[in-house]
Design a protein around this motif. Structure first.
Motif, PDB file in Angstrom:
ATOM      1  N   LEU A  23      -1.385   0.934  -7.456  1.00 14.16           N
ATOM      2  CA  LEU A  23      -0.060   1.102  -6.888  1.00 14.16           C
ATOM      3  C   LEU A  23       0.884   1.730  -7.906  1.00 14.16           C
ATOM      4  CD1 LEU A  23       0.311  -2.391  -5.187  1.00 14.16           C
ATOM      5  CD2 LEU A  23       0.279  -0.214  -3.970  1.00 14.16           C
ATOM      6  N   PRO A  24       1.843   2.527  -7.457  1.00 22.05           N
ATOM      7  CA  PRO A  24       2.827   3.077  -8.393  1.00 22.05           C
ATOM      8  C   PRO A  24       3.774   1.994  -8.884  1.00 22.05           C
ATOM      9  CG  PRO A  24       3.423   3.643  -6.139  1.00 22.05           C
ATOM     10  CD  PRO A  24       2.072   2.987  -6.069  1.00 22.05           C
ATOM     11  N   GLU A  76       0.860  -1.192   0.000  1.00 24.34           N
ATOM     12  CA  GLU A  76       0.000   0.000   0.000  1.00 24.34           C
ATOM     13  C   GLU A  76       0.895   1.241   0.000  1.00 24.34           C
ATOM     14  OE1 GLU A  76      -2.334   2.766  -0.068  1.00 24.34           O
ATOM     15  OE2 GLU A  76      -3.569   0.989   0.328  1.00 24.34           O
ATOM     16  N   ASP A  77       0.639   2.175  -0.912  1.00 19.84           N
ATOM     17  CA  ASP A  77       1.508   3.346  -1.009  1.00 19.84           C
ATOM     18  C   ASP A  77       1.050   4.529  -0.157  1.00 19.84           C
ATOM     19  OD1 ASP A  77      -0.697   3.556  -2.822  1.00 19.84           O
ATOM     20  OD2 ASP A  77       0.280   5.254  -3.782  1.00 19.84           O
ATOM     21  N   SER A  78      -0.143   4.468   0.398  1.00 16.74           N
ATOM     22  CA  SER A  78      -0.652   5.582   1.208  1.00 16.74           C
ATOM     23  C   SER A  78      -0.235   5.417   2.666  1.00 16.74           C
ATOM     24  CB  SER A  78      -2.182   5.632   1.118  1.00 16.74           C
ATOM     25  OG  SER A  78      -2.714   6.438   2.157  1.00 16.74           O
ATOM     26  N   THR A  96      -2.069  -6.996 -12.760  1.00 18.09           N
ATOM     27  CA  THR A  96      -0.896  -7.836 -13.038  1.00 18.09           C
ATOM     28  C   THR A  96      -0.288  -8.354 -11.747  1.00 18.09           C
ATOM     29  OG1 THR A  96      -0.408  -6.591 -15.043  1.00 18.09           O
ATOM     30  CG2 THR A  96       1.390  -7.878 -14.099  1.00 18.09           C
ATOM     31  N   LEU A  97      -0.165  -7.462 -10.751  1.00 18.04           N
ATOM     32  CA  LEU A  97       0.391  -7.862  -9.465  1.00 18.04           C
ATOM     33  C   LEU A  97      -0.464  -8.947  -8.817  1.00 18.04           C
ATOM     34  CD1 LEU A  97       2.278  -7.528  -7.021  1.00 18.04           C
ATOM     35  CD2 LEU A  97       0.798  -5.658  -6.254  1.00 18.04           C
ATOM     36  N   ILE A  98      -1.768  -8.725  -8.771  1.00 19.32           N
ATOM     37  CA  ILE A  98      -2.662  -9.679  -8.118  1.00 19.32           C
ATOM     38  C   ILE A  98      -2.652 -11.020  -8.851  1.00 19.32           C
ATOM     39  CG2 ILE A  98      -5.092 -10.144  -7.596  1.00 19.32           C
ATOM     40  CD1 ILE A  98      -5.315  -7.053  -7.131  1.00 19.32           C
ATOM     41  N   THR A  99      -2.675 -10.981 -10.179  1.00 21.58           N
ATOM     42  CA  THR A  99      -2.623 -12.214 -10.957  1.00 21.58           C
ATOM     43  C   THR A  99      -1.329 -12.968 -10.689  1.00 21.58           C
ATOM     44  OG1 THR A  99      -3.987 -11.219 -12.685  1.00 21.58           O
ATOM     45  CG2 THR A  99      -2.752 -13.183 -13.283  1.00 21.58           C
ATOM     46  N   SER A 100      -0.210 -12.243 -10.591  1.00 21.62           N
ATOM     47  CA  SER A 100       1.076 -12.876 -10.301  1.00 21.62           C
ATOM     48  C   SER A 100       1.058 -13.543  -8.934  1.00 21.62           C
ATOM     49  CB  SER A 100       2.204 -11.843 -10.364  1.00 21.62           C
ATOM     50  OG  SER A 100       2.321 -11.276 -11.639  1.00 21.62           O
ATOM     51  N   LEU A 101       0.518 -12.833  -7.937  1.00 17.04           N
ATOM     52  CA  LEU A 101       0.463 -13.391  -6.590  1.00 17.04           C
ATOM     53  C   LEU A 101      -0.424 -14.635  -6.527  1.00 17.04           C
ATOM     54  CD1 LEU A 101       0.151 -10.062  -4.567  1.00 17.04           C
ATOM     55  CD2 LEU A 101       2.132 -11.577  -4.623  1.00 17.04           C
ATOM     56  N   ARG A 102      -1.488 -14.642  -7.291  1.00 15.48           N
ATOM     57  CA  ARG A 102      -2.423 -15.777  -7.254  1.00 15.48           C
ATOM     58  C   ARG A 102      -1.887 -16.988  -8.010  1.00 15.48           C
ATOM     59  NH1 ARG A 102      -8.511 -13.963  -8.479  1.00 15.48           N
ATOM     60  NH2 ARG A 102      -8.875 -16.001  -7.553  1.00 15.48           N
ATOM     61  N   VAL A 108       5.200  -3.913   5.699  1.00 13.09           N
ATOM     62  CA  VAL A 108       4.624  -2.955   4.758  1.00 13.09           C
ATOM     63  C   VAL A 108       5.583  -2.710   3.596  1.00 13.09           C
ATOM     64  CG1 VAL A 108       3.727  -0.608   4.445  1.00 13.09           C
ATOM     65  CG2 VAL A 108       3.305  -1.828   6.598  1.00 13.09           C
ATOM     66  N   ALA A 109       5.051  -2.696   2.382  1.00 16.89           N
ATOM     67  CA  ALA A 109       5.796  -2.290   1.192  1.00 16.89           C
ATOM     68  C   ALA A 109       5.045  -1.139   0.546  1.00 16.89           C
ATOM     69  CB  ALA A 109       5.946  -3.448   0.215  1.00 16.89           C
ATOM     70  N   ASP A 110       5.805  -0.167   0.037  1.00 15.08           N
ATOM     71  CA  ASP A 110       5.203   1.048  -0.514  1.00 15.08           C
ATOM     72  C   ASP A 110       4.763   0.908  -1.968  1.00 15.08           C
ATOM     73  OD1 ASP A 110       7.610   2.730   1.400  1.00 15.08           O
ATOM     74  OD2 ASP A 110       5.461   2.930   1.713  1.00 15.08           O
ATOM     75  N   ASP A 111       5.270  -0.092  -2.675  1.00 14.17           N
ATOM     76  CA  ASP A 111       4.917  -0.234  -4.083  1.00 14.17           C
ATOM     77  C   ASP A 111       4.918  -1.701  -4.473  1.00 14.17           C
ATOM     78  OD1 ASP A 111       7.621  -1.006  -5.321  1.00 14.17           O
ATOM     79  OD2 ASP A 111       8.132   0.836  -4.277  1.00 14.17           O
TER      80      ASP A 111
END
Length: 202
Positions: A131-132, A82-84, A138-144, A106-109
């Protein structure tokens, strides 16, 4: 002088050395995992020895495949991508209030998040779809789809309403989604259920 020959590092230098977001390093300092102090000018300095001890602890820890059960003494891990800063703090507060014994990282990006997820093999991943640096779908698909994260449960948080999430529907199918205005009401229960599921699967 090379970075490895110095006695202290800045937060940014440690983040680069460990492949983490700056915010994650700051939280490690806050948790006492790294030794740090501030210069008269207000700049944080982190001791080289504590960084090396942290690295050694990671190297000497038990090697695990994605499906291997963890020792009972190992704290459950949650990774928030989460970047916020506002929502980072809010999720941290909710975890402390409702889920004792849980480590929150926590990761910012997205790029740093993927790297940290690979290192931590967290029980639960909480991911913001916007996310920046990386497309959220793409990120969610990669994680799944990646076997390395097969034991991790996924929760998506987003500021997008239902109509705004439509372009991401293919990636979100079957994944719990929390609209950020409902974070306080919905996230603790979803997170507890996800953690309970990982315990049962272990």
């Amino acid at each position: 002088m090379s970075e490895d020959a110095r006695d202290t590092f800045s937060t940014l230098e440690v983040a680069r050395l460990l492949g983490m977001a700056v915010r994650s390093v700051q939280m490690m300092v806050d948790r006492g995992e790294l030794e740090a102090w501030k210069t008269p000018g207000g700049h944080r300095r982190i001791s080289r020895d504590s960084v090396e001890r942290w690295r050694e602890g990671r190297r000497s820890g038990p090697s695990r495949t994605a499906t291997a059960p963890r020792p009972a003494s190992t704290a459950r891990r949650v990774l928030l991508i989460e970047d916020s800063a506002h929502y980072q703090n809010l999720v941290s507060l909710l975890v402390k209030q409702h889920l004792s014994g849980v480590e929150l990282h926590v990761a910012d990006d997205g790029i740093a998040g993927l790297a940290l997820a690979g290192q931590l093999q967290p029980d639960v991943l909480i991911v913001d779809i916007l996310l920046p640096g990386i497309d959220g779908a793409t990120l969610i698909t990669s994680l799944r789809s990646h076997p390395q994260f097969s034991r991790s449960r996924l929760i998506v948080v987003t500021s997008l309403d239902e109509a705004g999430r439509a372009p991401y529907a293919f990636a979100l199918e079957g994944v719990p989604v929390v609209h950020k205005p409902q974070l306080v009401a919905q996230l603790p229960g979803l997170l507890k259920a996800a953690l309970d599921t990982t315990v049962e699967a272990a």
